[in-house]
Design a protein around this motif. Sequence first.
Motif, PDB file in Angstrom:
ATOM      1  N   GLN A 286       2.187   1.827  -3.382  1.00 57.87           N
ATOM      2  CA  GLN A 286       1.110   2.301  -4.263  1.00 57.87           C
ATOM      3  C   GLN A 286       0.803   3.771  -3.982  1.00 57.87           C
ATOM      4  O   GLN A 286       0.588   4.562  -4.907  1.00 57.87           O
ATOM      5  CB  GLN A 286      -0.146   1.453  -4.064  1.00 57.87           C
ATOM      6  CG  GLN A 286       0.008   0.035  -4.595  1.00 57.87           C
ATOM      7  CD  GLN A 286      -1.244  -0.795  -4.346  1.00 57.87           C
ATOM      8  OE1 GLN A 286      -1.945  -0.594  -3.355  1.00 57.87           O
ATOM      9  NE2 GLN A 286      -1.502  -1.745  -5.233  1.00 57.87           N
ATOM     10  N   ALA A 287       0.787   4.130  -2.686  1.00 61.76           N
ATOM     11  CA  ALA A 287       0.520   5.524  -2.317  1.00 61.76           C
ATOM     12  C   ALA A 287       1.576   6.434  -2.939  1.00 61.76           C
ATOM     13  O   ALA A 287       1.251   7.492  -3.489  1.00 61.76           O
ATOM     14  CB  ALA A 287       0.505   5.676  -0.796  1.00 61.76           C
ATOM     15  N   ALA A 288       2.841   6.018  -2.871  1.00 61.70           N
ATOM     16  CA  ALA A 288       3.922   6.831  -3.452  1.00 61.70           C
ATOM     17  C   ALA A 288       3.709   7.010  -4.946  1.00 61.70           C
ATOM     18  O   ALA A 288       3.920   8.108  -5.487  1.00 61.70           O
ATOM     19  CB  ALA A 288       5.270   6.168  -3.179  1.00 61.70           C
ATOM     20  N   GLU A 289       3.252   5.957  -5.610  1.00 63.45           N
ATOM     21  CA  GLU A 289       3.025   6.057  -7.063  1.00 63.45           C
ATOM     22  C   GLU A 289       1.883   7.026  -7.380  1.00 63.45           C
ATOM     23  O   GLU A 289       1.978   7.804  -8.328  1.00 63.45           O
ATOM     24  CB  GLU A 289       2.736   4.678  -7.648  1.00 63.45           C
ATOM     25  CG  GLU A 289       3.999   3.829  -7.756  1.00 63.45           C
ATOM     26  CD  GLU A 289       3.723   2.431  -8.266  1.00 63.45           C
ATOM     27  OE1 GLU A 289       2.961   2.298  -9.227  1.00 63.45           O
ATOM     28  OE2 GLU A 289       4.259   1.475  -7.683  1.00 63.45           O
TER      29      GLU A 289
ATOM     30  N   GLN B  77      12.015   5.867  -7.689  1.00 63.12           N
ATOM     31  CA  GLN B  77      11.871   6.800  -6.553  1.00 63.12           C
ATOM     32  C   GLN B  77      11.152   6.119  -5.392  1.00 63.12           C
ATOM     33  O   GLN B  77      11.507   6.322  -4.234  1.00 63.12           O
ATOM     34  CB  GLN B  77      11.091   8.040  -7.002  1.00 63.12           C
ATOM     35  CG  GLN B  77      11.911   8.982  -7.869  1.00 63.12           C
ATOM     36  CD  GLN B  77      11.056  10.072  -8.503  1.00 63.12           C
ATOM     37  OE1 GLN B  77       9.921   9.813  -8.904  1.00 63.12           O
ATOM     38  NE2 GLN B  77      11.596  11.269  -8.604  1.00 63.12           N
TER      39      GLN B  77
ATOM     40  N   LYS C 150      13.003   5.936  -1.880  1.00 58.56           N
ATOM     41  CA  LYS C 150      12.477   6.812  -0.827  1.00 58.56           C
ATOM     42  C   LYS C 150      11.546   6.102   0.161  1.00 58.56           C
ATOM     43  O   LYS C 150      11.356   6.573   1.275  1.00 58.56           O
ATOM     44  CB  LYS C 150      11.748   8.006  -1.454  1.00 58.56           C
ATOM     45  CG  LYS C 150      12.721   8.923  -2.191  1.00 58.56           C
ATOM     46  CD  LYS C 150      12.032  10.112  -2.786  1.00 58.56           C
ATOM     47  CE  LYS C 150      12.969  10.922  -3.648  1.00 58.56           C
ATOM     48  NZ  LYS C 150      14.173  11.388  -2.952  1.00 58.56           N
ATOM     49  N   ILE C 151      10.965   4.982  -0.271  1.00 59.72           N
ATOM     50  CA  ILE C 151      10.013   4.300   0.607  1.00 59.72           C
ATOM     51  C   ILE C 151      10.491   2.881   0.967  1.00 59.72           C
ATOM     52  O   ILE C 151      10.740   2.577   2.133  1.00 59.72           O
ATOM     53  CB  ILE C 151       8.606   4.213  -0.052  1.00 59.72           C
ATOM     54  CG1 ILE C 151       8.126   5.615  -0.495  1.00 59.72           C
ATOM     55  CG2 ILE C 151       7.601   3.551   0.882  1.00 59.72           C
ATOM     56  CD1 ILE C 151       7.944   6.634   0.600  1.00 59.72           C
TER      57      ILE C 151
ATOM     58  N   PRO D 207      14.325   2.602   2.602  1.00 62.23           N
ATOM     59  CA  PRO D 207      14.419   3.091   3.990  1.00 62.23           C
ATOM     60  C   PRO D 207      13.600   2.252   4.976  1.00 62.23           C
ATOM     61  O   PRO D 207      14.045   2.013   6.090  1.00 62.23           O
ATOM     62  CB  PRO D 207      13.854   4.514   3.911  1.00 62.23           C
ATOM     63  CG  PRO D 207      13.980   4.911   2.495  1.00 62.23           C
ATOM     64  CD  PRO D 207      13.855   3.662   1.683  1.00 62.23           C
ATOM     65  N   LEU D 208      12.412   1.803   4.546  1.00 58.38           N
ATOM     66  CA  LEU D 208      11.575   1.035   5.478  1.00 58.38           C
ATOM     67  C   LEU D 208      12.123  -0.380   5.705  1.00 58.38           C
ATOM     68  O   LEU D 208      11.880  -0.969   6.753  1.00 58.38           O
ATOM     69  CB  LEU D 208      10.124   0.978   4.980  1.00 58.38           C
ATOM     70  CG  LEU D 208       9.376   2.312   5.089  1.00 58.38           C
ATOM     71  CD1 LEU D 208       7.998   2.224   4.459  1.00 58.38           C
ATOM     72  CD2 LEU D 208       9.247   2.754   6.543  1.00 58.38           C
TER      73      LEU D 208
ATOM     74  N   LEU E  39       1.221   9.518  -5.801  1.00 61.37           N
ATOM     75  CA  LEU E  39       1.705  10.873  -5.486  1.00 61.37           C
ATOM     76  C   LEU E  39       2.773  11.336  -6.487  1.00 61.37           C
ATOM     77  O   LEU E  39       3.419  12.355  -6.281  1.00 61.37           O
ATOM     78  CB  LEU E  39       2.255  10.909  -4.062  1.00 61.37           C
ATOM     79  CG  LEU E  39       1.201  10.676  -2.968  1.00 61.37           C
ATOM     80  CD1 LEU E  39       1.856  10.407  -1.633  1.00 61.37           C
ATOM     81  CD2 LEU E  39       0.248  11.865  -2.865  1.00 61.37           C
ATOM     82  N   GLY E  40       2.965  10.531  -7.530  1.00 64.26           N
ATOM     83  CA  GLY E  40       3.857  10.970  -8.612  1.00 64.26           C
ATOM     84  C   GLY E  40       5.218  10.300  -8.654  1.00 64.26           C
ATOM     85  O   GLY E  40       6.039  10.632  -9.509  1.00 64.26           O
ATOM     86  N   ALA E  41       5.499   9.374  -7.715  1.00 59.30           N
ATOM     87  CA  ALA E  41       6.832   8.766  -7.670  1.00 59.30           C
ATOM     88  C   ALA E  41       6.969   7.662  -8.718  1.00 59.30           C
ATOM     89  O   ALA E  41       6.042   6.881  -8.924  1.00 59.30           O
ATOM     90  CB  ALA E  41       7.100   8.201  -6.280  1.00 59.30           C
ATOM     91  N   SER E  42       8.146   7.605  -9.367  1.00 59.17           N
ATOM     92  CA  SER E  42       8.431   6.514 -10.292  1.00 59.17           C
ATOM     93  C   SER E  42       8.741   5.265  -9.452  1.00 59.17           C
ATOM     94  O   SER E  42       8.901   5.353  -8.234  1.00 59.17           O
ATOM     95  CB  SER E  42       9.639   6.863 -11.154  1.00 59.17           C
ATOM     96  OG  SER E  42      10.788   6.959 -10.329  1.00 59.17           O
TER      97      SER E  42
ATOM     98  N   ARG F 146       0.816  -1.213   0.000  1.00 57.28           N
ATOM     99  CA  ARG F 146       0.000   0.000   0.000  1.00 57.28           C
ATOM    100  C   ARG F 146       0.854   1.270   0.000  1.00 57.28           C
ATOM    101  O   ARG F 146       0.516   2.264  -0.628  1.00 57.28           O
ATOM    102  CB  ARG F 146      -0.892   0.031   1.250  1.00 57.28           C
ATOM    103  CG  ARG F 146      -2.252  -0.538   1.036  1.00 57.28           C
ATOM    104  CD  ARG F 146      -3.148   0.472   0.318  1.00 57.28           C
ATOM    105  NE  ARG F 146      -4.482  -0.056   0.059  1.00 57.28           N
ATOM    106  CZ  ARG F 146      -4.897  -0.475  -1.128  1.00 57.28           C
ATOM    107  NH1 ARG F 146      -4.105  -0.449  -2.171  1.00 57.28           N
ATOM    108  NH2 ARG F 146      -6.115  -0.913  -1.294  1.00 57.28           N
ATOM    109  N   LEU F 147       1.963   1.230   0.764  1.00 54.40           N
ATOM    110  CA  LEU F 147       2.810   2.423   0.850  1.00 54.40           C
ATOM    111  C   LEU F 147       3.467   2.708  -0.496  1.00 54.40           C
ATOM    112  O   LEU F 147       3.618   3.867  -0.902  1.00 54.40           O
ATOM    113  CB  LEU F 147       3.878   2.251   1.940  1.00 54.40           C
ATOM    114  CG  LEU F 147       3.359   2.091   3.370  1.00 54.40           C
ATOM    115  CD1 LEU F 147       4.513   1.983   4.352  1.00 54.40           C
ATOM    116  CD2 LEU F 147       2.480   3.279   3.750  1.00 54.40           C
TER     117      LEU F 147
END
Lengths: 261, 212
Positions: free
Chosen positions: A166-169, A177, A181-182, A185-186, A171-174, A163-164
């Motif tokens: 998908q949320a990043a995608e 990215q 970024k997600i 780090p997690l 919001l515009g993330a490739s 889900r995280l």
Amino acid sequence: MQTRDNFNITHSIFLLLGGIALLFIFAPLAGMFVSVNAPHLFEAATDKVVGSSIVRTLLISAAATIISALFAIPLAYILARKKFPFKGVVEAIVDLPIVIPHSAAGIAILGLISRDSALGAAASAVGLNLVGSPFAIGLAMSFVSIPFLINSARDGFAAVPVRLEQAAETLGASKFQTFTKISLPLAGRSVVSGLLLMFARGMSEFGAIVIVAYHPMTTPVLIFDRFNSFGLAYARPVAVIFVAVTLILFIGLRIYQKRKW
Amino acid sequence: MVKLNNILYKADDFTLGPVSLELETGGYFAVFGPSGSGKSMLLEIIAGLRTPAAGEIIIDNSDYTLVPARKRPVGMLFQDYALFPNMSVFENIAFPLRISGENEEVIKRDVGLLAEQFSIQTLLKRRINALSGGEKQRVALARALAHQPSVLLLDEPLSALDEELRDDAVKTLGILKKDGQTVIHVTHNRNEVSDLATRCFRMSAGKLAPID
């Protein structure tokens, strides 16, 4: 119904059995430390051969870990996120270095880098002999230890909720990215644990290295060499110094890891 | 304007559609239906997280059917909010702005405006795991709106909240309606958006029908 007594008895038995397991690990190492001969220890501590073998072992293992990570982390992510045919076979291949004898791993790597092989012949053409080189040591270290990094990182990535990503995608993330970024780090704690495990496993390797590169000596090979040539009294101080150095290093790295992640 | 033309999606043992609908700009559209009826799936198709087997997705007169999620003018609020736990509230809201390459000044200004709009100015430095359910909802809404999407998709936005927090949360959603944001809100509870919705639909076993 569970009573307080039952609870205590179970835990007391677990404590006793667990204590024996702990003693099994700790006692031989503690015994090695207390029975070491002080003059021999001093002699080993000031011996340049011992010092340079420890530095060599740590540096090659660190380099092998960093270079392997470039390939192992993407594989771990794919294994955590994608379904594909024969995934089980791929996972079994990843675990192969753990289950095969390390001397056999050494023979396999020797076949890869000897002058008869394409890689060995190419290196030979430019005047390099891969057998007996730091490259061969790094290759042997990577081979036996890379499963620890792949498996730990894979578990870390699998624990990051899809889900995280998908949320990043949305919001515009490739994809890249989102990974940097997600996901990374997690999964950082597991990836760093995997890196430490790989580093540790690589520098303690003996069986595969002794076949591909007796010289230049890594510390595990030097301990074996001292034992074979001079006996226990001369091998033990080297072992004590190496264990002490690795212990200090890993306690430091673990403390750093816990603070950062 | 959001237009779906004969959208068809097939999962293992579930078929959604064909779904056709046309939603005018600035409307607040509610989709009701029981769990497993395909409501969330419909939102994921519009967001680009699932690719339909057939049909077209038109947003503001452009065809987005095969455009990846990251390039769609769509914001999405997930049921569990999907806030990034490795970032502060500020960094979560700033995420889409940083990704699109905005400079720090614009990021600070836009995050500040969104924080004011959703009354979360005091939360900006907090970690995500230090927020209550209602605070998380407001932060997730601010984040979903940061890149100024044409349409905002809300997937059961109130289901993770306690009863006493729901009235406040509905008021927060009212801000969106007042601002003229196009919203598609899916929920299993019809009462939850009865005051907000301009048009309502019912989803049942993958089929969508309007409710008068």
